[in-house]
Design a protein around this motif. Structure first.
Motif, short mmCIF file in Angstrom:
data_model
loop_
_atom_site.label_atom_id
_atom_site.label_comp_id
_atom_site.label_asym_id
_atom_site.label_seq_id
_atom_site.Cartn_x
_atom_site.Cartn_y
_atom_site.Cartn_z
N ALA A 138 0.87 -1.17 0.00
CA ALA A 138 0.00 0.00 0.00
C ALA A 138 0.91 1.22 0.00
CB ALA A 138 -0.92 0.01 1.22
N ASP B 25 3.23 6.91 -5.27
CA ASP B 25 2.75 5.67 -5.86
C ASP B 25 1.25 5.71 -6.08
OD1 ASP B 25 3.53 3.09 -6.82
OD2 ASP B 25 2.50 2.22 -5.11
N ALA B 26 0.52 6.30 -5.16
CA ALA B 26 -0.93 6.40 -5.32
C ALA B 26 -1.28 7.28 -6.53
CB ALA B 26 -1.56 6.97 -4.06
N CYS C 165 -0.80 5.20 -9.62
CA CYS C 165 -1.92 4.25 -9.79
C CYS C 165 -3.17 4.97 -10.29
CB CYS C 165 -2.20 3.53 -8.48
SG CYS C 165 -0.91 2.37 -7.98
N ALA C 166 -3.41 6.18 -9.79
CA ALA C 166 -4.57 6.94 -10.25
C ALA C 166 -4.45 7.27 -11.73
CB ALA C 166 -4.71 8.23 -9.43
N ASP D 37 -5.02 4.06 -13.77
CA ASP D 37 -6.44 3.72 -13.81
C ASP D 37 -7.19 4.62 -14.79
OD1 ASP D 37 -6.21 1.69 -12.01
OD2 ASP D 37 -6.99 2.80 -10.29
N GLY E 62 -3.33 10.97 -1.84
CA GLY E 62 -3.81 9.72 -2.42
C GLY E 62 -3.31 8.48 -1.68
N GLN F 111 -3.12 4.14 -2.34
CA GLN F 111 -3.33 2.98 -3.18
C GLN F 111 -3.10 1.70 -2.38
OE1 GLN F 111 -1.20 0.45 -4.41
NE2 GLN F 111 0.71 1.15 -3.46
N GLY G 108 -2.10 -1.65 -5.86
CA GLY G 108 -2.23 -1.04 -7.18
C GLY G 108 -3.58 -0.44 -7.48
N ASP G 109 -4.50 -0.49 -6.53
CA ASP G 109 -5.85 0.05 -6.72
C ASP G 109 -5.95 1.39 -6.00
OD1 ASP G 109 -8.51 0.36 -7.30
OD2 ASP G 109 -9.22 -1.14 -5.86
N TYR G 110 -6.22 2.45 -6.75
CA TYR G 110 -6.32 3.78 -6.16
C TYR G 110 -7.64 3.92 -5.41
CZ TYR G 110 -6.44 8.88 -5.80
OH TYR G 110 -6.51 10.17 -5.33
#
Length: 331
Positions: free
Chosen positions: A157, A162-163, A166-167, A170, A296, A298, A301-303
């Motif tokens: 996480a 990194d977030a 990932c955003a 996506d 942000g 994540q 890998g999911d924001y």
């Protein structure tokens, strides 16, 4: 053995012919039903239904995001104080056939990258009753003193850089852009330079110790490695394992040359990252990350959106998985 194969038909490296081949091979060894996901969160629903139905085995054919959803459905929401899941009845065994762009979780367990090879490997592992009990991570958003929005994570996480990556990934995926390691690299570089002059907004506290402020971005990991550049592992916390606590990697600088030195260390198979601007530990029970303004988050890998305070907790012995009996070397 009663099993369900949960398939994400939109995963990066899955095809209709490949899915049929995987299902046919697995059906020769287990009593199999097949379900395809149709919307975000559907894999969580299918995982929950598999547990409630008392199935023995749940096999996921998709990327890390699909596996994460299934695990959250299997384990349910932990109690806020004990971090133990509140499921009713036994939790099915979990197996993974890679189908995404990175497949970090499967690779960290020693599962073959090719879906057909992975299927044959899983059939052998199931026949030999090889399973592994692993720990997971758990993150909880803290808002106005209350714990809410709880979620399990498998391998990583992050808050900040990194977030944001990932955003962006996506957003591109929804626009039809293909997901690949090179796209992650390009997006990460662009995001880093876009943010490098921003003031640090994070502070990190590990296991109730002193608060480290002035942090630009932070990763909390549950295994090593937690990401790859094609076949090359990126290793932020080389001593973190599924059987240990959480790894922490938090940077207090975005200056180019110190950052490049740390990046070179991340790609080195023989040395752990070290820098005067780096906060790093490999075996933490609880990590709290606070932000001076929303930033942000994540998970695998999911924001998930912006947060101001998140608590990350190590949950030992959380899940049984089909995997080789020993942890694989990074590959």
């Amino acid at each position: 053995m009663r099993a369900i194969l949960i398939v994400n038909p939109n995963a990066t490296s899955t095809t209709a012919a490949g899915r049929d081949l995987v299902a046919h091979a697995l059906a020769s060894r287990v009593t199999l039903q097949v379900a395809q996901t149709t919307h975000r969160g559907h894999a969580t629903e299918l995982g929950r239904e598999a547990r409630q139905a008392g199935l023995d085995l749940v096999i996921v054919h998709g990327g890390d995001g699909t596996v994460n959803e299934v695990v959250n459905g299997l384990l349910g929401t932990p109690a806020p104080t004990s971090m133990q899941s509140v499921t009713v009845g036994p939790v099915p065994l979990l197996a993974v056939v890679p189908g995404g762009s990175a497949n970090v979780f499967a690779r960290s367990l020693g599962i073959e990258r090719d879906p057909v090879a992975a299927t044959n490997q899983l059939i052998d592992l199931i026949g030999a009753e090889h399973r592994r009990r692993i720990g997971l991570g758990y993150c909880v958003r803290v808002a106005e003193g209350r714990s809410e929005d709880r979620r399990w994570f498998l391998f990583n996480a992050g808050m900040g850089l990194d977030a944001d990556v990932c955003a962006a990934i996506d957003k591109g995926r929804h626009s039809g852009d293909p997901v690949s390691p090179s796209r992650y690299v390009r997006t990460a570089i662009a995001t880093f330079f876009r943010r490098k002059r921003a003031d640090p907004r994070l502070s990190v506290t590990v296991d109730g110790g002193p608060e480290h402020d002035g942090v630009h971005y932070a990763f909390v990991t549950n295994t090593d490695p937690w990401t790859y550049l094609n076949d090359r592992p990126v290793r932020t916390n080389p001593d973190t394992r599924f059987e240990s606590g959480l790894g922490v990697f938090a940077m207090r600088t975005t200056a180019v040359f110190p950052s490049l030195r740390v990046v070179a260390q991340l790609l080195s198979p023989s040395r752990a990252p070290a820098s005067s601007a780096l906060i790093r530990t490999d075996d933490a029970d609880c990590v709290v990350v606070r932000a001076s303004e929303p930033i942000g988050l994540q998970v695998d890998g999911d924001y998930l959106g912006e947060r101001t305070e998140v608590r990350f907790v190590s949950a030992p012995d959380a899940l049984d998985v089909v995997a080789p009996p020993t942890a694989p070397a990074a590959r």
